[in-house]
Every structure is written in structure tokens, then in C-alpha cells.
Design an enzyme around this catalytic site. Structure first.
Site, mmCIF file in Angstrom:
data_model
loop_
_atom_site.group_PDB
_atom_site.id
_atom_site.type_symbol
_atom_site.label_atom_id
_atom_site.label_comp_id
_atom_site.label_asym_id
_atom_site.label_seq_id
_atom_site.Cartn_x
_atom_site.Cartn_y
_atom_site.Cartn_z
ATOM 1 N N THR A 9 -19.343 -21.937 -12.451
ATOM 2 C CA THR A 9 -19.255 -22.707 -13.697
ATOM 3 C C THR A 9 -19.148 -24.212 -13.491
ATOM 4 O OG1 THR A 9 -16.844 -22.413 -13.770
ATOM 5 C CG2 THR A 9 -18.197 -20.788 -14.952
ATOM 6 N N HIS A 12 -17.395 -29.151 -8.259
ATOM 7 C CA HIS A 12 -16.121 -29.835 -8.029
ATOM 8 C C HIS A 12 -16.338 -30.867 -6.932
ATOM 9 C CE1 HIS A 12 -11.538 -29.521 -7.000
ATOM 10 N NE2 HIS A 12 -11.885 -30.710 -7.444
ATOM 11 N N ILE A 73 -18.180 -18.284 1.427
ATOM 12 C CA ILE A 73 -18.120 -19.589 2.086
ATOM 13 C C ILE A 73 -16.882 -20.366 1.660
ATOM 14 C CG2 ILE A 73 -19.544 -20.751 0.331
ATOM 15 C CD1 ILE A 73 -19.489 -21.398 4.170
ATOM 16 N N ASP A 74 -16.394 -20.153 0.444
ATOM 17 C CA ASP A 74 -15.178 -20.837 0.005
ATOM 18 C C ASP A 74 -13.969 -20.350 0.801
ATOM 19 O OD1 ASP A 74 -15.554 -18.357 -1.211
ATOM 20 O OD2 ASP A 74 -14.878 -18.995 -3.189
ATOM 21 N N SER A 92 -9.814 -16.209 -9.470
ATOM 22 C CA SER A 92 -10.148 -15.025 -10.265
ATOM 23 C C SER A 92 -9.884 -13.754 -9.465
ATOM 24 C CB SER A 92 -11.600 -15.086 -10.726
ATOM 25 O OG SER A 92 -12.468 -15.305 -9.628
#
Length: 205
Positions: A9, A12, A73-74, A92
């Protein structure tokens, strides 16, 4: 140096002076002319960025032999940020990863706060409570709110605490979980620190 973490969404962005977000549906990445080092979990955005020479995909510079193929990857970037400890990314979904002497030892994925709230609500309207993050886990609950909180938070707390390592919290619900893990470090920029470390290893900065 401009870094960007792209989710489903938002974009950043982070540089040395500020952190800000842009809507993934509305933002035009070609409007940025400087170099941007990014990671992305949004496949359609990633395809679009592959056409822009100034957007550099840091996932291509990760030594994946240190992780597993389907690992996000995060998560990897958060792990790259620390030398030793437990990384709890409370988004989430909640991911818990163990790092020892710079090596990824493994981790697990737990339902996020919103998802688990919905789960209890779907079982019964009588179980629609917010979680009590200040619950005393040394005492067995005597009311419904604390009972579901104990079942959800107690198991996670005991597992994470059992490693006896420093705990790093990041993600949207990190502030809530800091009430549970009292001696933890809350770092909303942890992922960006990992991105910087990857850049150093790849001689990109």
C-alpha cells in the site's frame, strides 16, 4: 542516500533527515531523479521499477545462501540490521527471527494482532476484546479479555523470552508489544539499517 521500503500500500522513504510515505497507487516513481535503493514486496510495482535505471533493487545484492528461498525481503533486511538478538516484526503478521553472530538461525511466523482479533470475533461475538498488553503473565486469567490475551500473547512471550537474547521490536504494533517485552529495543527504522548494511557489503555506498 535515499532508501525505500515498498509494501502493498505504501512507498516508505528514508534519508538521513526524514522519513515519509507515499501511496503505492498514486505515487509516480519516475518523478524521483536521484538514486533510490529499494526493496519491494509488491510485484506490480517491482516490475515498473525495473524499467527505471535510478531505482536499484537491493534484493539482488543479498547473499540468499544465508536465508531460505521464500523468506520475505523485509524480514531479511531486519535480520541484516543486527549482529545478535531476536527480531520481532509486529505487522499484519508477526515474524520472529533469531540472529547469532551475524548468522540467521531461523524464525517463525505468528498471526498479527488484527488477524487474531478477527479470529476470536469469528468464533464468538462474546470474544470480541482488544488484547491486554499489560497482562500479568505470572497469573492465570480470571476474565475473558485476559484469557484470550494470555492465550495469544503469553505463548509468544514465553517463546521469545526463552532464547535469552536481546529483543528488537519493529513494525506497526511494536509500541504495543513493548508493553509486553519490557527490556526490548523499539526501532521503527531497523529495516533501513539492514538496507544500509547490505549496501556496505555490496560497496554501494
Amino acid at each position: 542516500m535515499l532508501l525505500c521500503d515498498i509494501g502493498n500500500t505504501t512507498y516508505h522513504f528514508f534519508d538521513e533527515n526524514s522519513s515519509y510515505k507515499e501511496d503505492a497507487k498514486l505515487f509516480n516513481p519516475s518523478s524521483i531523479k536521484r538514486e533510490v535503493f529499494y526493496i519491494c514486496v509488491n510485484s506490480s510495482v517491482k516490475e515498473r521499477l525495473s524499467l527505471l535505471d535510478n531505482w536499484i533493487d537491493l534484493s539482488l545484492h543479498v547473499d540468499m545462501s544465508r536465508y531460505y528461498k521464500t523468506m520475505g525481503i523485509d524480514r531479511i533486511m531486519a535480520c541484516e540490521a543486527i549482529e545478535s538478538g531476536v527480531v520481532v516484526d509486529a505487522g499484519s503478521a508477526i515474524t520472529v527471527d533469531i540472529i547469532k553472530n551475524g548468522n540467521f538461525e531461523g524464525g517463525f511466523i505468528y498471526a498479527g494482532v488484527k488477524a487474531m482479533n478477527e479470529c476470536y470475533k469469528n468464533i464468538s461475538a462474546q470474544l470480541e476484546y482488544s488484547f491486554n498488553f499489560e497482562l500479568d503473565l505470572d497469573k492465570m486469567p480470571k476474565n475473558s479479555r485476559d484469557a484470550i490475551s494470555y492465550g495469544y500473547l503469553g505463548l509468544l512471550y514465553k517463546e521469545v523470552a526463552s532464547y535469552g537474547m536481546k529483543i528488537y521490536l519493529t513494525g506497526g504494533d511494536a509500541g504495543q508489544f513493548s508493553k509486553l517485552f519490557l527490556n526490548s529495543d523499539v526501532d521503527e527504522l531497523l529495516l533501513f539499517k539492514g538496507m544500509k548494511n547490505i549496501m556496505k557489503k555490496a560497496n554501494l555506498c
